[in-house]
Structures are given as structure tokens and as C-alpha cells.
Design an enzyme around this catalytic site. Sequence first.
Site, PDB file in Angstrom:
ATOM      1  CB  VAL A  92      -0.990  -0.066   1.140  1.00  0.00           C
ATOM      2  CG1 VAL A  92      -1.746   1.478   1.369  1.00  0.00           C
ATOM      3  CG2 VAL A  92      -2.081  -1.187   0.984  1.00  0.00           C
ATOM      4  CB  VAL A  98       5.551   0.305  -2.775  1.00  0.00           C
ATOM      5  CG1 VAL A  98       5.862   0.311  -3.963  1.00  0.00           C
ATOM      6  CG2 VAL A  98       6.481   0.042  -1.720  1.00  0.00           C
ATOM      7  CD1 TRP A  99      -0.929   0.780  -6.627  1.00  0.00           C
ATOM      8  CD2 TRP A  99      -1.976   2.142  -4.839  1.00  0.00           C
ATOM      9  NE1 TRP A  99      -2.072   1.256  -7.064  1.00  0.00           N
ATOM     10  CE2 TRP A  99      -2.582   2.172  -6.074  1.00  0.00           C
ATOM     11  CE3 TRP A  99      -2.243   2.854  -3.986  1.00  0.00           C
ATOM     12  CZ2 TRP A  99      -3.868   2.779  -6.224  1.00  0.00           C
ATOM     13  CZ3 TRP A  99      -3.332   3.665  -3.848  1.00  0.00           C
ATOM     14  CH2 TRP A  99      -4.346   3.616  -5.212  1.00  0.00           C
ATOM     15  CG  HIS A 100      -0.794   5.471  -1.172  1.00  0.00           C
ATOM     16  ND1 HIS A 100      -1.027   4.517  -0.470  1.00  0.00           N
ATOM     17  CD2 HIS A 100      -1.823   6.367  -1.237  1.00  0.00           C
ATOM     18  CE1 HIS A 100      -2.188   4.414  -0.283  1.00  0.00           C
ATOM     19  NE2 HIS A 100      -2.725   5.700  -0.688  1.00  0.00           N
ATOM     20  CG  ASP A 101       5.396   8.972  -4.515  1.00  0.00           C
ATOM     21  OD1 ASP A 101       5.932   8.263  -5.419  1.00  0.00           O
ATOM     22  OD2 ASP A 101       5.313  10.194  -4.590  1.00  0.00           O
TER      23      ASP A 101
END
Length: 567
Positions: free
Chosen positions: A447, A449-452
Site C-alpha cells: 500500500v 509503495v503503491w501510493h508513492d
Amino acid sequence: MVTKRPSHMSLTVPMESDDAGNNEPLLMHREQKKPKEDRKIEFTAYYVIVAAAVVVMTWCAYDISKESNPQFASYKHRLSKGWIPGFNWIVRDTSDAQYGSFRKNLPSLAILSAVQVALTRLILPLLFPSSFPFVRQYVRIIIGLAFLFALYGSSALKILAIITINFAISRTFGSSLAGPLICWGFGIGLLFSNHYLHGYQWSTIGLGQLDSWKGLLPRWWINFNFTLLRMISYSMDYHRKLNGITGPLKRSQSSSAIATSFESPESESNPGAAEFGIVNYAAYMLYVPLYMAGPIVTFTDFIKQSRDARKSSSTSLSSVALYGIRWLSCFLLLELMAHAIHVVAIKDAKAWSGFSAFQMSMVGFWNLKNIWLKLLVIWRFFRLWAMAEGIESPENMTRCMSNNYSAMGFWRHWHRSYNRWLVKYLYVPLGGRRYYLLNIWVVFSFVAVWHDIELRLLYWGWLVVLFILPEFLLTQLTKTARYKKLGIAGEHISAFGGTLNVYLMMTANLVGFAVGVDGIQEMLSRLFTPDGVTFILCSIVAIFSAVHLMFRWEEDGRKAKDKGNQK
């Protein structure tokens, strides 16, 4: 059995019944507590305390946003002239780049949505009555391609190449046990390569002239994360289809005490193998209403709704109109907040020199409130567009940010469609409840890493896990017979645990999405003063009272739901 809908119109809770009865963590078994009438004075006091706290907190945020604030000059350049007539607030906080971009493009998005809805809901059914669902998919692809090239220019070719490669991988390794690993590896690799290679440059392969065609949003990889979720959804659903894995997730797979931080998808459609073809894939990947921000709808759900030419009750004209009114109310509330409270500008300029512990804490709290409300407005706009076009997606925000005392419950009600996606495609395939102590770390790391690709977001994800684990242990304690015998005393202990949870959740989210590590350190330095200690004690009383009210509201919600189910 039919569940009654609430008679009032809520700005934050979707029109369908909320899951108030989903065994929230830290809830007491209340059979032995005193009747509600015997605690009337106690709960009246809670209401008075919370109401007073809301007034004081709002006034503080407004007061530090005035021109009389000594730090006003340091963030004045982040404000612009307001538009609300008849008020003294002549400036508006325009510091939030995400909301600013959405607001700037809102007229264009509204026109595009009106054109697409008129085409797919009015014109196509008249022209192609017998083949409407099939023709609609082609129209969605054409509109999606035009939208993609308008937004990203020549970079649209990169996106098309990526989703084509994903389709080839899915079809090649769909039934293989290695298929999900290849699918996930390709997706996570894209997150890092997109970030570190800045979306790739055409000049690296001798086509530098294409780099000049940038489109409206040159940084295409910023919004690509949602495309990645759709890619994985298609690949995993195709793998499930080929391996005969159908139907809803079993409760034993998706539910456990720790897994209640995620919500299991309620139902699962079962499309045929032919429906996993390139046309449906392209229509799903390029579906404009949900392309940029979600909410996230799975491939199987999208196909199930697309194959049916009939209108469901949730996408009827009356439902869409009512939802539009609710969205407009939230939008106007956010605009009012931007005029009256300039905490985003104060945060960005770090203009908090001389602030008390209370004032500094209000900068953090109202920044979180701004994040919640802006995301609600953005997500609901695109959900409204999809509903009007014929696709019902999950409601992301199903509860007000301030109406949460449980970290596990909070993540069920914040970005709910992403929560359901994580359960189906990551948590359960990793083993679900059998390995939850390991899975929870993997899920929240993804979650983050997916955001940034930022270290502070990894800190945020790991902090969330660290804060969830104590709650899990305390929740197990509340299920013991000795704890149940505590009655009202046990409820007070639970309320105190919920109070600590609120502090922990605010800390994690301030680190990840608001003031960062430096801002938290600055806030903590203000708290360890006589003024700060006074503020902490007052805030504990206010939050403790609020948690008790949350307990009561959830109990009333369960009773109303049970009563409705009996009819």
C-alpha cells in the site's frame, strides 16, 4: 430479507446500509450494562463535551487563519481571492495541488461526463437496441483512447504498450501457478521503473520528437497506479477462471480478528472465458469515469454490469440525482473550509512559529480533515459519473474520518474499494488468516509503495501495522469471560483503548500524508510543556467522550439493522 435504508440523507455515509454490525474491534459485550435510561446524564455530558470541543477546534483553526496571525505574510502567497459572496473571507487556500488540479479541470470533466452519459445511456440504446452492451464497449474504448491521448500526449502510447504486455502475460501464463507471481512482479516492477525513470523518455530510443507532445498531464505515471490495479485485477480474475476458482471468498479465508482491517468482497460474478477477450479488457482498462482516481471496480464486476443493458436501482435517474445532490453538498463544504481555514497553506509554509500546542495540533488535525474531505469529493465525483453511465462502483468513504476509534475499522471505511481489492488479490492469495502476522506487513508495505516510492510512506505503512497489532491483542482480551463481567467498567476501559487508538491513527497519518516526520517532531516538542500537558488532558477527555458516543451509535445501528432484517 430487506434492510431498511436510513430515512435521513447523509453527506458521508452511502445510501445503502453501512456495515455497522461488523463486530468492530474493542467493542464491549454489552448485555450486562445498565439500561440506556440510567446513563442519560452520563451521555448528555459526553454530548456537551464533544459539542464544545468541535466549536473550540473549529474556532482555533479559523482564528490562526486570520490576517492578524503574525505568520500570515509567510503563507499569503499560497492563497487566492475567494468567490463566496457575503462573507469576510476574501481569500481561499489553494495550496493543495491535488484538489487544485481537480477543481481547475472540473468544468471540462463535467462536460465530458455529460457527453458520454448522453451517448451511452440515451443515444446508443435507441440506435442499437439488440446489441447495445456489445456496442457500448467499443464506444467506451474510443472515448478512452481519445481521453488518454488528450491527457498524456505521446505517453499514451507507453500506457497502451504496457497494458498490451500485461494482456499477453495474462493470456500466456493465465492457468500457470507462476501466473500470479509474474503478474505481480511485472506490476511492482513498473511502480519502481516508472518512478526512477520518470515515465521513460522517447529520446532514449531515438524518438525524441515525440517527447514534445506532452498532453495535459505530462507526468502520466502519477495516475498510472490505478491502471496497475486494473491490470492485476484482470490477470488474477483470468487465473481464477482458468483454474475453476469462482464464487465469493470464504469467510475462513478473508476474516479474522486482524483481517477485519480489510473488508471481504460481498459477491463475485462468474463471467465466461470468452468475456476475458481483448475488447472487454480494453474497455475495462480505458474506462474513463474511473480511470484517474477510482473507485476501483474489479474486472469481473465490470463485465457483469456491462453485459446487462438494464438499469439497476442504484444507477437509476432518481438515485443518480440524489447522489449528485449529496456530492454537491460535500463540494460546497470543502470550498467553505478552504475559505475559512488555511491550515494547508500554514503546513506547507511551516508557518507555525509561536503556535501553542493546541494550535499546532489543530494544524495537523484539520490537514487530515482536508485530506479526507477532498478525497471524498474527488472519488464521489468519478463514482457519480460512473453511476450515471451505468456502472456502480463501491463507495470509498463510508464513514466520517472523525467517527473512528479502531485502526482496523478505519481501514474498512477509508478507500473501501481499495480495501476490497487488497483482500481479493493480495491478502487471501498470500494465505489469509493463516499467516496474518506476516501478511499484514506485506499488504501495508505494498500500500505504501503503491501510493508513492517514498521512505516516509513506508514509515507510515509500518506504523499502521505496529498500531494494529496491539489493538488485535486487546480485542482478544475483550472476548474473555472475565472481561465481559466488568460491565460498564469494561466499557470505559474499551473507550480508553479507543482513545489511545485515535492518537496513534492520527500520528501515523500525519507522518504519511500531512506534516511528515519533521512536523510530528515539532508537534511533540510543543506537547512536552505545561501548556501542552493541559491540552493533552483536555483532548483525552474530549476523545474519550467521543468514543463512548461512537460505541452507542454503533450499537443503535446494529439494533436498527437487526430490526430491519426481521421484517
